[in-house]
Design an enzyme around this catalytic site. Structure first.
Site, PDB file in Angstrom:
ATOM      1  N   TYR A   1       0.809  -1.275  -0.124  1.00 49.98           N
ATOM      2  CA  TYR A   1       0.101  -0.088  -0.160  1.00 49.98           C
ATOM      3  C   TYR A   1       0.791   1.385   0.116  1.00 49.98           C
ATOM      4  O   TYR A   1       2.093   1.196   0.348  1.00 49.98           O
ATOM      5  CB  TYR A   1      -1.047   0.138   1.198  1.00 49.98           C
ATOM      6  CG  TYR A   1      -0.451   0.297   2.582  1.00 49.98           C
ATOM      7  CD1 TYR A   1      -0.129   1.590   3.074  1.00 49.98           C
ATOM      8  CD2 TYR A   1       0.076  -0.792   3.122  1.00 49.98           C
ATOM      9  CE1 TYR A   1       0.424   1.888   4.288  1.00 49.98           C
ATOM     10  CE2 TYR A   1       0.764  -0.618   4.485  1.00 49.98           C
ATOM     11  CZ  TYR A   1       0.817   0.771   4.724  1.00 49.98           C
ATOM     12  OH  TYR A   1       1.295   1.236   6.137  1.00 49.98           O
ATOM     13  N   CYS A   2       0.340   2.240  -0.391  1.00 47.13           N
ATOM     14  CA  CYS A   2       0.919   3.463  -0.325  1.00 47.13           C
ATOM     15  C   CYS A   2      -0.124   4.698   0.230  1.00 47.13           C
ATOM     16  O   CYS A   2      -0.948   4.446   0.939  1.00 47.13           O
ATOM     17  CB  CYS A   2       1.661   4.180  -1.612  1.00 47.13           C
ATOM     18  SG  CYS A   2       0.176   4.244  -2.939  1.00 47.13           S
ATOM     19  N   ALA A   3       0.229   5.933  -0.364  1.00 42.92           N
ATOM     20  CA  ALA A   3      -0.446   6.953   0.182  1.00 42.92           C
ATOM     21  C   ALA A   3      -2.001   6.698   0.082  1.00 42.92           C
ATOM     22  O   ALA A   3      -3.027   7.073   0.997  1.00 42.92           O
ATOM     23  CB  ALA A   3      -0.166   8.410  -0.173  1.00 42.92           C
TER      24      ALA A   3
END
Length: 152
Positions: A95-97
């Site tokens: 996952y990222c932002a």
């Protein structure tokens, strides 16, 4: 009920949807490569975690707030040397932002090129917070101490 006259085409239907059989194939494939915040939270809450949760953002963003149990490994640092402590069949969830960030896509591609099973958690941190879930703060290098830019 809206008026569905054929002459009133919207941008939504100007390209018609695919046939239902194609939709089955498409959405079945998506679920092979994506998961969501609710399912990750549920697995974590029930201690049924059978995957490694990778936060692929910078160490600074990770320290400011990340998902519980996540390991920080920025997408640019996903190389075999940094994954060597994990068995080859380890499932990674990246996952990222959030939806505005393609870091999770870059990470998933790197993992796939390395022959590692991977899913992307759609929504990222933004989705996690939208669901009402909490973040942890601090650092965790996931055993990657001494790897520049790998966290902690």
């Amino acid at each position: 009920m809206p008026n569905l006259r054929q002459t009133d085409r919207s941008a939504v239907t100007s390209t018609p949807p695919g046939p239902p059989q194609a939709a089955v194939a498409h959405f079945s494939t998506l679920s092979m490569f994506e998961t969501d915040c609710f399912d990750v939270n549920d697995a974590t809450r029930r201690a049924a975690v059978d995957f490694v949760l990778l936060d692929v953002r910078s160490p600074e963003l990770f320290a400011a707030g990340h998902l519980p149990g996540a390991v920080n490994l920025p997408h640019g640092r996903i190389v075999e040397r940094n994954l060597s402590r994990y068995p080859d069949d380890t499932v990674f969830v990246v996952y990222c932002a959030g939806p505005h960030c393609n870091g999770a896509d870059k990470a998933a591609l790197r993992l796939a090129h390395l022959g590692r099973p991977v899913k992307k958690m759609i929504g990222g941190v933004t989705g996690w917070l939208d669901e009402g879930f909490e973040l942890e703060t601090g650092t965790d290098d996931g055993g990657l101490e001494g790897v520049p830019g790998a966290g902690g």
